[in-house]
Design an enzyme around this catalytic site. Structure first.
Site, PDB file in Angstrom:
ATOM      1  N   TYR A 130       3.049  -5.912 -37.232  1.00  0.00           N
ATOM      2  CA  TYR A 130       1.792  -5.499 -36.604  1.00  0.00           C
ATOM      3  C   TYR A 130       1.950  -5.698 -35.097  1.00  0.00           C
ATOM      4  O   TYR A 130       1.999  -6.816 -34.597  1.00  0.00           O
ATOM      5  CB  TYR A 130       0.600  -6.314 -37.118  1.00  0.00           C
ATOM      6  CG  TYR A 130       0.306  -6.139 -38.589  1.00  0.00           C
ATOM      7  CD1 TYR A 130       0.722  -5.013 -39.289  1.00  0.00           C
ATOM      8  CD2 TYR A 130      -0.403  -7.097 -39.295  1.00  0.00           C
ATOM      9  CE1 TYR A 130       0.447  -4.862 -40.642  1.00  0.00           C
ATOM     10  CE2 TYR A 130      -0.687  -6.957 -40.645  1.00  0.00           C
ATOM     11  CZ  TYR A 130      -0.250  -5.837 -41.304  1.00  0.00           C
ATOM     12  OH  TYR A 130      -0.531  -5.683 -42.647  1.00  0.00           O
ATOM     13  N   PHE A 172      -6.754  -2.808 -47.756  1.00  0.00           N
ATOM     14  CA  PHE A 172      -7.801  -1.787 -47.643  1.00  0.00           C
ATOM     15  C   PHE A 172      -9.017  -2.118 -48.535  1.00  0.00           C
ATOM     16  O   PHE A 172      -9.546  -1.243 -49.218  1.00  0.00           O
ATOM     17  CB  PHE A 172      -7.273  -0.390 -47.993  1.00  0.00           C
ATOM     18  CG  PHE A 172      -6.212   0.139 -47.068  1.00  0.00           C
ATOM     19  CD1 PHE A 172      -6.022  -0.399 -45.807  1.00  0.00           C
ATOM     20  CD2 PHE A 172      -5.404   1.210 -47.452  1.00  0.00           C
ATOM     21  CE1 PHE A 172      -5.048   0.106 -44.944  1.00  0.00           C
ATOM     22  CE2 PHE A 172      -4.426   1.721 -46.607  1.00  0.00           C
ATOM     23  CZ  PHE A 172      -4.250   1.164 -45.357  1.00  0.00           C
ATOM     24  N   PRO A 173      -9.484  -3.394 -48.540  1.00  0.00           N
ATOM     25  CA  PRO A 173     -10.631  -3.727 -49.409  1.00  0.00           C
ATOM     26  C   PRO A 173     -11.896  -2.967 -49.026  1.00  0.00           C
ATOM     27  O   PRO A 173     -12.792  -2.778 -49.850  1.00  0.00           O
ATOM     28  CB  PRO A 173     -10.812  -5.235 -49.188  1.00  0.00           C
ATOM     29  CG  PRO A 173     -10.220  -5.486 -47.822  1.00  0.00           C
ATOM     30  CD  PRO A 173      -9.051  -4.552 -47.726  1.00  0.00           C
ATOM     31  N   GLY A 191      -9.883   0.637 -45.566  1.00  0.00           N
ATOM     32  CA  GLY A 191      -8.842   0.722 -44.536  1.00  0.00           C
ATOM     33  C   GLY A 191      -9.158   1.768 -43.486  1.00  0.00           C
ATOM     34  O   GLY A 191     -10.249   1.757 -42.898  1.00  0.00           O
ATOM     35  N   PHE A 192      -8.211   2.687 -43.274  1.00  0.00           N
ATOM     36  CA  PHE A 192      -8.389   3.703 -42.224  1.00  0.00           C
ATOM     37  C   PHE A 192      -9.474   4.725 -42.593  1.00  0.00           C
ATOM     38  O   PHE A 192      -9.928   5.485 -41.757  1.00  0.00           O
ATOM     39  CB  PHE A 192      -7.056   4.421 -41.954  1.00  0.00           C
ATOM     40  CG  PHE A 192      -5.980   3.497 -41.432  1.00  0.00           C
ATOM     41  CD1 PHE A 192      -6.090   2.916 -40.177  1.00  0.00           C
ATOM     42  CD2 PHE A 192      -4.861   3.186 -42.205  1.00  0.00           C
ATOM     43  CE1 PHE A 192      -5.117   2.042 -39.692  1.00  0.00           C
ATOM     44  CE2 PHE A 192      -3.873   2.321 -41.729  1.00  0.00           C
ATOM     45  CZ  PHE A 192      -4.002   1.745 -40.471  1.00  0.00           C
ATOM     46  N   THR A 193      -9.853   4.743 -43.864  1.00  0.00           N
ATOM     47  CA  THR A 193     -10.934   5.651 -44.311  1.00  0.00           C
ATOM     48  C   THR A 193     -12.026   4.786 -44.936  1.00  0.00           C
ATOM     49  O   THR A 193     -12.021   4.563 -46.147  1.00  0.00           O
ATOM     50  CB  THR A 193     -10.404   6.644 -45.380  1.00  0.00           C
ATOM     51  OG1 THR A 193      -9.106   7.073 -44.983  1.00  0.00           O
ATOM     52  CG2 THR A 193     -11.332   7.809 -45.566  1.00  0.00           C
ATOM     53  N   LEU A 242     -14.958   2.971 -46.807  1.00  0.00           N
ATOM     54  CA  LEU A 242     -15.662   3.373 -48.030  1.00  0.00           C
ATOM     55  C   LEU A 242     -17.010   3.986 -47.681  1.00  0.00           C
ATOM     56  O   LEU A 242     -17.743   3.454 -46.844  1.00  0.00           O
ATOM     57  CB  LEU A 242     -15.915   2.143 -48.909  1.00  0.00           C
ATOM     58  CG  LEU A 242     -14.700   1.498 -49.575  1.00  0.00           C
ATOM     59  CD1 LEU A 242     -15.105   0.163 -50.178  1.00  0.00           C
ATOM     60  CD2 LEU A 242     -14.112   2.423 -50.621  1.00  0.00           C
TER      61      LEU A 242
HETATM   62  N1  LIG Z   1       0.414  -4.872 -47.533  1.00  0.00           N
HETATM   63  C1  LIG Z   1       0.108  -3.782 -46.889  1.00  0.00           C
HETATM   64  O1  LIG Z   1       0.799  -2.794 -46.972  1.00  0.00           O
HETATM   65  C2  LIG Z   1      -1.126  -3.746 -46.049  1.00  0.00           C
HETATM   66  C3  LIG Z   1      -1.591  -2.509 -45.576  1.00  0.00           C
HETATM   67  C4  LIG Z   1      -2.748  -2.512 -44.820  1.00  0.00           C
HETATM   68  C5  LIG Z   1      -3.408  -3.712 -44.542  1.00  0.00           C
HETATM   69  N2  LIG Z   1      -2.913  -4.892 -45.001  1.00  0.00           N
HETATM   70  C6  LIG Z   1      -3.618  -6.179 -44.777  1.00  0.00           C
HETATM   71  O2  LIG Z   1      -4.894  -6.059 -45.371  1.00  0.00           O
HETATM   72  C7  LIG Z   1      -5.901  -6.379 -44.413  1.00  0.00           C
HETATM   73  C8  LIG Z   1      -7.141  -5.558 -44.703  1.00  0.00           C
HETATM   74  O3  LIG Z   1      -6.878  -4.186 -44.557  1.00  0.00           O
HETATM   75  P1  LIG Z   1      -7.372  -3.311 -43.329  1.00  0.00           P
HETATM   76  O4  LIG Z   1      -7.766  -4.202 -42.204  1.00  0.00           O
HETATM   77  O5  LIG Z   1      -6.359  -2.285 -43.092  1.00  0.00           O
HETATM   78  O6  LIG Z   1      -8.599  -2.528 -43.935  1.00  0.00           O
HETATM   79  P2  LIG Z   1     -10.065  -2.941 -44.430  1.00  0.00           P
HETATM   80  O7  LIG Z   1     -10.231  -4.426 -44.430  1.00  0.00           O
HETATM   81  O8  LIG Z   1     -10.315  -2.205 -45.677  1.00  0.00           O
HETATM   82  O9  LIG Z   1     -10.969  -2.247 -43.318  1.00  0.00           O
HETATM   83  C9  LIG Z   1     -10.828  -2.523 -41.971  1.00  0.00           C
HETATM   84  C10 LIG Z   1     -11.702  -1.541 -41.226  1.00  0.00           C
HETATM   85  O10 LIG Z   1     -13.065  -1.767 -41.569  1.00  0.00           O
HETATM   86  C11 LIG Z   1     -13.804  -2.105 -40.400  1.00  0.00           C
HETATM   87  N3  LIG Z   1     -14.714  -3.187 -40.786  1.00  0.00           N
HETATM   88  C12 LIG Z   1     -14.386  -4.446 -41.144  1.00  0.00           C
HETATM   89  N4  LIG Z   1     -15.493  -5.139 -41.469  1.00  0.00           N
HETATM   90  C13 LIG Z   1     -16.532  -4.301 -41.306  1.00  0.00           C
HETATM   91  C14 LIG Z   1     -17.919  -4.439 -41.476  1.00  0.00           C
HETATM   92  N5  LIG Z   1     -18.474  -5.590 -41.888  1.00  0.00           N
HETATM   93  N6  LIG Z   1     -18.719  -3.361 -41.226  1.00  0.00           N
HETATM   94  C15 LIG Z   1     -18.171  -2.195 -40.813  1.00  0.00           C
HETATM   95  N7  LIG Z   1     -16.858  -2.007 -40.629  1.00  0.00           N
HETATM   96  C16 LIG Z   1     -16.030  -3.050 -40.865  1.00  0.00           C
HETATM   97  C17 LIG Z   1     -12.804  -2.509 -39.362  1.00  0.00           C
HETATM   98  O11 LIG Z   1     -13.242  -2.147 -38.078  1.00  0.00           O
HETATM   99  P3  LIG Z   1     -13.741  -3.235 -36.974  1.00  0.00           P
HETATM  100  O12 LIG Z   1     -12.498  -3.814 -36.376  1.00  0.00           O
HETATM  101  O13 LIG Z   1     -14.538  -2.422 -36.043  1.00  0.00           O
HETATM  102  O14 LIG Z   1     -14.555  -4.252 -37.732  1.00  0.00           O
HETATM  103  C18 LIG Z   1     -11.585  -1.671 -39.743  1.00  0.00           C
HETATM  104  O15 LIG Z   1     -11.668  -0.380 -39.190  1.00  0.00           O
HETATM  105  C19 LIG Z   1      -5.235  -6.053 -43.078  1.00  0.00           C
HETATM  106  O16 LIG Z   1      -5.911  -6.658 -41.990  1.00  0.00           O
HETATM  107  C20 LIG Z   1      -3.828  -6.518 -43.315  1.00  0.00           C
HETATM  108  O17 LIG Z   1      -3.751  -7.916 -43.089  1.00  0.00           O
HETATM  109  C21 LIG Z   1      -1.783  -4.911 -45.764  1.00  0.00           C
END
Ligand SMILES: NC(=O)c1ccc[n+]([C@@H]2O[C@H](COP(=O)([O-])OP(=O)(O)OC[C@H]3O[C@@H](n4cnc5c(N)ncnc54)[C@H](OP(=O)(O)O)[C@@H]3O)[C@@H](O)[C@H]2O)c1
Length: 297
Positions: free
Chosen positions: A65, A215-216, A219-221, A223
């Protein structure tokens, strides 16, 4: 008790590592496209400090990252690390100057990646290192991972890694890895709308192995669902909180690492650990995946 603990606790199998089920994923702390420095470095430090102050003791990261950026920010914000903080990292990719994600999976590559993580995090050993299978990007792809897991097991014997997990892995890859070394966690793409791993989650729960969805929140899209919004309105919560609470209810081995660059979103996400969903609400939310499949076809 802090919000982070309200979702309960989980001990990684065969380890002394116990974490709150609501943790934090650090990927959003790098720059756009998870490349380069963030626009607001002080804000990134503030998010990490707020997470730990609220009781978060499980942080997910990777040296790819940024690259290096997220780990360096974690070190700046939190080192010397508080007792009990579990930092989980991932190995298996590098980021060339064009920002792409390229597999780096030879034993030498994995050894270098472990040393990069140790140096940038300021650690002598990694608590948990996940072998991240590159597969098909954010989708899984079958194929042996024995060489890579064997290499990590060797680094574990040298004391550089305490425990091993896998990420973006199929059930067959998890089983193969388990023939080589104990696997303490699996980190795959899973959320309310994306439920390919339902059977795997049940199997891992039976074995006491953590399932950590990436992506709980989509993620980039992010929910989006009218059902999710109406349930959230009814409960006086936000859709993202309901999505996280659904995951906590889904299985006792589910650990959350929602990613955010905002302290306000962090607090909102941690509060999801206190949200109780009734059986009727869970059934209603279970319908979202079927709707998503219907739309996709
Ligand atoms: N193993 C793998 O291949 C892999 C791949 C991807 C990710 N990961 C790990 O998984 C973690 C979680 O995934 P992710 O961060 O990609 O996706 P995510 O947790 O599904 O979603 C993150 C996105 O949601 C937004 N968000 C977060 N909380 C919010 C809220 N309360 N209200 C509105 N929007 C909110 C964030 O924007 P803001 O910053 O504006 O809040 C960001 O754009 C990552 O941080 C990483 O550590 C692992």
């Amino acid at each position: 008790m802090s919000n982070a603990m309200l979702g309960g606790q989980f001990t990684f199998p065969g380890t002394s590592l116990t974490v709150g089920r609501v943790g934090y994923g650090a990927m959003q702390l790098a720059g756009p496209g998870v490349f380069g420095p963030p626009k607001d470095p002080d804000g990134a430090v503030a998010v990490l400090r707020a997470a730990v102050a609220a009781g978060v003791n499980h942080i997910d990261t990777s040296d790819f990252y940024g690259p290096h950026v997220t780990n360096q920010i974690i070190r700046k914000a939190l080192h010397p690390y508080p007792a009990g903080l579990v930092i989980v990292t991932k190995l298996g990719a590098i980021r060339p100057a064009d920002g792409s994600w390229q597999p780096a999976i030879s034993p030498d590559d994995l050894t270098s990646a472990v040393h990069d993580n140790l140096r940038n995090l300021g650690l002598e050993a990694l608590d948990i290192a996940n072998y991240r299978v590159m597969g098909a990007g954010h989708g899984v792809e079958e194929g042996s991972i024995a060489e890579q897991v064997t290499a990590l097991a060797g680094l574990q014997r040298k004391g550089l890694i305490r425990h091993i997990g896998v990420s973006n892995a199929t059930a067959a890859q998890v089983a193969e890895a388990q023939t080589i070394t104990p696997i303490v966690c699996v980190q795959n793409n899973y959320n309310l709308a994306h439920r390919d791993d339902d059977a795997l989650i049940v199997d891992l729960a039976r074995q006491g192995i953590a399932y950590v969805p990436f992506f709980p929140l989509g993620g980039f899209t992010p929910l989006q669902s009218s059902t999710l919004s109406s349930v959230a309105d009814r409960l006086g919560a936000t859709p993202m909180q309901v999505a996280l609470a659904w995951l906590l209810h889904r299985s006792p081995n589910m650990l959350l690492i929602p990613g955010t660059s905002s302290v306000a979103h962090l607090r909102e996400n941690l509060a999801a650990g206190a949200l109780t969903l009734s059986a009727e609400t869970l059934t209603e939310l279970d319908g979202i995946a079927a709707e998503a499949v219907h739309v996709a076809h």
